[in-house]
Motif scaffolding. Structure first.
Motif: not given
Length: 152
Positions: A22-23, A27, A35
């Motif tokens: 995800t990061q 994001a 984020a």
């Protein structure tokens, strides 16, 4: 590659994988606030709450025992999480996980209608699975996505 139902013992490793990916990939398409919300939704506590609410998770495990990917389904019809570890990308793991989850849902009574809120950079994957956009790109609290549906 082995696909199996995830257990509570898998939650920390699932959280770690989802948080990192995800990061790295989602994001950057969100606002700073979006984020932060999204990354927080991948925490050990959050994943544990999804399990407690009855979401169905399956994991792909390599022959050497390494987590290669995870799929999570909400309400037997909504593709909530589909993530593949960097070391396993490009090997068909996402499709294997999706086909497994889809078959499980159909076996449990899903009539063949699925939804997903696609990350912007994942739309091509879902199009390849047969999903179609339900509308334009959305911005919900700084999280950008594309609502999609698949009807078998």
């Amino acid at each position: 590659m082995n696909i199996r139902a995830a257990t509570l013992a898998d939650i920390p490793e699932i959280s770690e994988l989802l948080t990192q990916l995800t990061q790295d990939f989602i994001a950057p398409t969100c606002t700073e606030e979006g984020a932060a919300i999204l990354v927080n939704a991948m925490s050990i506590e959050a994943i544990g709450s999804y399990f407690a609410m009855g979401y169905q998770y399956h994991v792909a495990i390599t022959d050497s025992g390494q987590l290669a990917g995870v799929v999570g389904m909400k309400a037997n019809s909504h593709l909530y999480h589909l993530f593949v570890a960097s070391h396993a990308q490009g090997q068909g793991v996402a499709r294997m996980l999706w086909e497994h989850a889809k078959a499980q849902c159909v076996a449990q009574g899903n009539p063949g209608v699925f939804t997903v809120n696609s990350a912007l950079n994942a739309q091509a994957v879902y199009l390849g699975f047969g999903f179609v956009p339900l509308g334009p790109e959305r911005d919900r609290g700084g999280i950008r996505d594309i609502p999609m549906q698949l009807t078998l």
